[in-house]
Design a protein around this motif. Structure first.
Motif, short mmCIF file in Angstrom:
data_model
loop_
_atom_site.label_atom_id
_atom_site.label_comp_id
_atom_site.label_asym_id
_atom_site.label_seq_id
_atom_site.Cartn_x
_atom_site.Cartn_y
_atom_site.Cartn_z
N PHE A 166 0.80 -1.22 0.00
CA PHE A 166 0.00 0.00 0.00
C PHE A 166 0.83 1.27 0.00
O PHE A 166 0.50 2.24 -0.67
CB PHE A 166 -0.97 0.01 1.18
CG PHE A 166 -1.77 1.28 1.30
CD1 PHE A 166 -2.40 1.83 0.20
CD2 PHE A 166 -1.90 1.92 2.51
CE1 PHE A 166 -3.15 2.99 0.31
CE2 PHE A 166 -2.65 3.08 2.63
CZ PHE A 166 -3.28 3.61 1.53
N LEU A 225 -7.21 -0.72 -2.61
CA LEU A 225 -6.39 0.49 -2.75
C LEU A 225 -5.39 0.33 -3.89
O LEU A 225 -5.13 1.28 -4.64
CB LEU A 225 -5.68 0.80 -1.43
CG LEU A 225 -6.61 1.30 -0.33
CD1 LEU A 225 -5.95 1.16 1.04
CD2 LEU A 225 -6.99 2.74 -0.59
N SER A 231 -5.22 2.47 -7.37
CA SER A 231 -3.97 3.08 -7.81
C SER A 231 -3.68 2.73 -9.28
O SER A 231 -3.31 3.59 -10.07
CB SER A 231 -2.82 2.61 -6.92
OG SER A 231 -1.58 2.97 -7.46
N GLN A 259 -8.67 7.10 -7.94
CA GLN A 259 -8.74 7.90 -6.73
C GLN A 259 -7.39 8.53 -6.49
O GLN A 259 -6.36 7.92 -6.75
CB GLN A 259 -9.08 7.01 -5.53
CG GLN A 259 -10.28 6.16 -5.73
CD GLN A 259 -11.38 6.44 -4.75
OE1 GLN A 259 -11.24 7.25 -3.86
NE2 GLN A 259 -12.49 5.78 -4.93
N ILE A 318 -5.16 9.93 -3.45
CA ILE A 318 -5.06 9.97 -2.00
C ILE A 318 -3.82 10.77 -1.65
O ILE A 318 -2.72 10.39 -2.04
CB ILE A 318 -4.96 8.55 -1.40
CG1 ILE A 318 -6.18 7.72 -1.81
CG2 ILE A 318 -4.82 8.60 0.11
CD1 ILE A 318 -6.08 6.26 -1.43
N GLU A 367 -3.33 9.11 3.22
CA GLU A 367 -2.68 7.80 3.09
C GLU A 367 -2.16 7.34 4.46
O GLU A 367 -2.37 6.19 4.85
CB GLU A 367 -1.53 7.88 2.09
CG GLU A 367 -0.86 6.56 1.85
CD GLU A 367 0.25 6.67 0.82
OE1 GLU A 367 1.42 6.74 1.24
OE2 GLU A 367 -0.07 6.66 -0.38
N LEU A 395 -5.08 6.31 6.66
CA LEU A 395 -5.58 4.99 6.26
C LEU A 395 -4.64 3.89 6.74
O LEU A 395 -5.09 2.86 7.25
CB LEU A 395 -5.74 4.91 4.75
CG LEU A 395 -6.90 5.71 4.14
CD1 LEU A 395 -6.78 5.76 2.62
CD2 LEU A 395 -8.24 5.10 4.55
#
Length: 186
Positions: free
Chosen positions: A99, A157, A161, A166, A168, A173, A176
């Motif tokens: 992530f 996520l 990407s 989206q 972020i 980030e 999250l």
């Protein structure tokens, strides 16, 4: 006349180059853009040189997936080793490696592979086996609903990407990440 016969043989360097070129073509044109001719030309190697490493398009895609999964396994394994808390450590490693922006050193190659995974059933089956094997391997520490939820969130996520659906920001980030990390500890 080709100068390939004058070059020093470096099979691993050539193999790596072919995988990089294939990933780039996949990002640019999708899996349809990955033809053996296109990869050989873009890499500056003979088709025979390409076929020496990858005898088919499927073998080339398998090689790209193998390379990425090996690297992913190594990064996750290291993060698991570095985490002193057993409960949820695989999921935290998955979160950390997959992530974090720039966390996956091969981010462009993974984007290309994700495109290939969406279109190639045999690759999806191999990825599913990889996920199932890790789930079984870490079932003793990461089988909670919370850990499963975090891994699904990370996958979502990552797909967002890849699709660039989206945006972020860094602060969001981090928020999250903190929340998902907390879920692995509850």
């Amino acid at each position: 006349m080709s100068k390939a016969h004058h070059r020093k043989k470096q099979p691993e360097a050539v193999r790596h180059l072919l995988l990089e070129v294939a990933a780039g073509l996949c990002l640019e044109k999708g899996t349809a853009g990955i033809t053996l001719d296109a990869v050989a030309v873009a890499a500056g190697v003979s088709k025979g040189g390409l076929l020496h490493h990858f005898p088919s398009k499927a073998a080339l895609l398998d090689g790209l997936l193998d390379d990425l999964m090996d690297r992913l396994d190594a990064a996750i394994h290291q993060a698991v080793i570095d985490d002193p808390e057993p409960r949820g450590r695989y999921t935290r490693a998955y979160l950390k490696v997959c992530f974090v922006t720039g966390g996956m050193a091969e981010e462009g190659r993974w984007k290309a592979m994700t495109i290939a995974l969406l279109g190639e059933p045999q690759l999806r089956a191999r990825w599913r086996r990889w996920v199932e094997e890790r789930s079984e391997l870490y079932a003793g520490t990461d089988s909670s609903v919370e850990c499963e939820l975090v891994r699904f969130a990370v996958d979502g996520l990552w797909l967002a990407s890849v699709l660039e659906s989206q945006s972020i920001g860094p602060e969001r980030e981090q928020a999250l990440m903190r929340r998902l990390d907390q879920l692995t500890r509850s």
